[in-house]
Design a protein around this motif. Structure first.
Motif, PDB file in Angstrom:
ATOM      1  N   ASN A   1      11.582   3.633   3.378  1.00  0.00           N
ATOM      2  CA  ASN A   1      12.029   4.251   2.187  1.00  0.00           C
ATOM      3  C   ASN A   1      11.247   5.434   1.687  1.00  0.00           C
ATOM      4  O   ASN A   1      10.141   4.400   0.838  1.00  0.00           O
ATOM      5  CB  ASN A   1      13.135   3.806   1.459  1.00  0.00           C
ATOM      6  N   SER A   2      10.680   6.418   1.376  1.00  0.00           N
ATOM      7  CA  SER A   2       9.842   6.924   1.279  1.00  0.00           C
ATOM      8  C   SER A   2       9.794   6.991  -0.727  1.00  0.00           C
ATOM      9  O   SER A   2       9.002   7.503  -1.075  1.00  0.00           O
ATOM     10  CB  SER A   2       9.679   8.595   1.405  1.00  0.00           C
ATOM     11  N   LYS A   3      11.291   6.979  -1.390  1.00  0.00           N
ATOM     12  CA  LYS A   3      11.369   6.791  -2.482  1.00  0.00           C
ATOM     13  C   LYS A   3      10.690   5.373  -3.412  1.00  0.00           C
ATOM     14  O   LYS A   3       9.991   5.441  -3.843  1.00  0.00           O
ATOM     15  CB  LYS A   3      12.883   7.397  -3.513  1.00  0.00           C
ATOM     16  N   THR A   4      11.989   4.294  -2.462  1.00  0.00           N
ATOM     17  CA  THR A   4      11.669   3.436  -3.088  1.00  0.00           C
ATOM     18  C   THR A   4      10.291   2.010  -2.570  1.00  0.00           C
ATOM     19  O   THR A   4      10.206   2.059  -3.509  1.00  0.00           O
ATOM     20  CB  THR A   4      13.211   2.404  -3.122  1.00  0.00           C
ATOM     21  N   HIS A   5       9.913   3.072  -1.728  1.00  0.00           N
ATOM     22  CA  HIS A   5       9.168   1.866  -0.498  1.00  0.00           C
ATOM     23  C   HIS A   5       9.707   0.790  -0.200  1.00  0.00           C
ATOM     24  O   HIS A   5       8.818  -0.307   0.705  1.00  0.00           O
ATOM     25  CB  HIS A   5       7.509   1.801  -1.463  1.00  0.00           C
TER      26      HIS A   5
END
Length: 366
Positions: free
Chosen positions: A76-80
Motif C-alpha cells: 500500500n503506497s500510503k500505509t506501506h
C-alpha cells in the motif's frame, strides 16, 4: 479536387489503419487459442505429456506439491503495509503413476496457502491429500521466476544437468477460484476481430474514396457543377497549417484526415466559436476549439475542430466579412432565439439580404 482529397485522406489515415489492423491481429491471434479452450473445454493437465506442455488453458486436480519457492506481494503506497498475493509451488506433470514426468510450478492465490502447505507436508510423508481443483493458463517462467525456481533445486543438491533433464520452465497461473478469465479472453478476442474489421473497412473506404461520398452528395444537392467546385476550392482561403478549413465563395470546406465536408455558404445561418476546456482532477489538461456552423441542411449544427483560437477567429471573421446573411458570434440569447423562435432569428440577417458573397478582389469570378 476529389482526387487530391482522396490522397490526403490516404496519407493521414494510413498509419491509423495499420495500427488498427496490427492491433486487431495481435489481439485476435494472441487469444484465439484461449477462446478455443473456453468453448471447447480446458485441457486436462495430467493427460499432457512433458513435450505437450505449452501456453494453453488447463484444469488440474493437485494432490501433491513439494513446497513453494517464491511469493508475490503488494504494498500500500500510503500505509506501506504489504500483503502477500500469490505463492509459487513445485508440482509435477502427469498423475501420480506416470513414469515420464517433469517438475514445474503452479502459481496460486494466497488464500490457498494453508491447504497447499498441508499438502506439501503430506507429500513429504508420501501421503495423498484431498485434491484442490484449479483452472488457469500455462505460462513460461520469466527471468526472476526461473532463477528462484532453479535455486530451489540447487538447494536440494541437484546438478545443472539434473535440473535441465527433470524440470520444465513453466507454471500454471491459477485463477483465484471465484473469478475466471474466460470472459476477458472472449472479450479481448472479439475486440481484436472488431479492430481488424474496422481497420480493413476503413482502409478500403479511404482508398476507394468512400469518405467523400457525403461531400459529393452535398455538392450535387446544392446545384453546383464539379468544375465550379474545383475552381471554388482552388481559390478558397485556407486556414491552419493543414488547411483544415477553406472558405470559398460557394462553399466552406472542412478536411480533417479522412473526414471531408462541404457546406453551401448560401445556406449558412449562424457561426460561432465553441471552446471546450478539458480538466482532470481540477487541473486543466487542454482546450479544444471548434467553429460551429448551423445551416439549413444541418440545423442541429456542424462541429469543425481547428488547432487554436486564432484560426477560429480568422475563419469567423472571413465568414462575417463575406456573407452578410450569416449571424456570427454567440450569446445565450441568440441560442435561445435560434432554438425557440427560428423565424425571428432568420429575420436578423438571413432573410434580410441577398445571399451573394461580398469581398472585393476575391479570386476569380465564378
Amino acid at each position: 479536387m476529389f482526387e487530391e482529397l482522396r490522397k490526403k485522406a490516404i496519407k493521414s489515415s494510413l498509419f491509423l489503419c495499420i495500427l488498427l489492423i496490427g492491433g486487431g491481429l495481435v489481439l485476435t491471434l494472441w487469444h484465439a487459442m484461449n477462446v478455443y479452450y473456453v468453448f471447447a473445454g480446458y485441457a486436462n493437465f495430467v493427460e499432457l505429456k512433458p513435450e505437450q506442455i505449452r501456453s494453453q488453458l488447463v484444469e488440474v486436480d493437485v494432490e501433491t506439491n513439494f513446497g513453494y519457492f517464491m511469493y508475490e506481494y503488494e504494498q500500500n503506497s500510503k500505509t506501506h503495509q504489504t500483503r502477500t498475493t500469490h505463492y509459487y509451488y513445485i508440482i509435477w506433470t502427469g498423475d501420480n503413476y506416470t513414469e515420464d514426468y517433469r517438475y514445474m510450478a503452479i502459481k496460486v492465490p494466497a488464500q490457498y496457502q494453508r491447504r497447499m502447505e498441508e499438502m506439501a507436508g503430506n507429500t513429504s510423508q508420501n501421503l495423498l491429500s484431498d485434491p484442490i481443483h484449479f483452472r488457469g493458463k500455462i505460462r513460461k517462467l520469466d527471468g526472476e521466476e526461473y532463477a528462484a525456481f532453479r535455486e530451489y533445486f540447487q538447494d536440494a543438491g541437484w546438478s545443472d544437468q539434473e535440473i535441465e533433464d527433470m524440470t520444465l520452465p513453466y507454471y500454471i497461473s491459477a485463477y483465484d477460484g471465484t473469478n475466471s478469465m474466460d470472459g476477458a479472453y472472449v472479450i479481448l478476442f472479439f475486440l481484436g476481430v472488431g479492430l481488424l474489421i474496422w481497420g480493413i473497412v476503413r482502409l478500403i473506404k479511404v482508398f476507394t474514396g468512400s469518405y467523400l461520398k457525403g461531400m459529393r452528395k452535398t455538392i450535387e444537392a446544392s446545384g453546383y457543377t464539379e468544375s465550379q467546385i474545383e475552381t471554388d476550392y482552388r481559390n478558397a482561403v485556407a486556414f491552419g497549417k493543414k488547411d483544415t478549413i477553406r472558405v470559398g465563395r460557394l462553399m466552406t470546406y472542412y478536411i480533417n484526415g479522412a473526414t471531408a465536408r462541404a457546406v453551401p455558404n448560401n445556406k449558412i445561418m449562424w457561426a460561432y466559436l465553441n471552446t471546450i476546456t478539458h480538466r482532470r482532477n481540477g487541473i486543466t489538461t487542454g482546450t479544444t476549439y471548434n467553429v460551429m456552423i448551423y445551416d439549413e441542411l444541418n440545423a442541429k449544427g456542424r462541429t469543425f475542430t481547428v488547432p487554436n483560437e486564432t484560426v477560429a477567429q480568422d475563419v469567423l471573421k472571413k465568414i462575417n466579412d463575406m456573407f452578410p446573411w450569416v449571424v456570427v458570434g454567440y450569446t445565450d440569447d441568440l441560442k435561445k432565439m435560434y432554438h425557440k423562435d427560428r423565424a425571428q432569428f432568420l429575420q436578423m440577417r438571413y432573410n434580410t439580404c441577398e445571399h451573394v458573397p461580398v469581398e472585393p478582389g476575391f479570386g476569380n469570378n465564378i
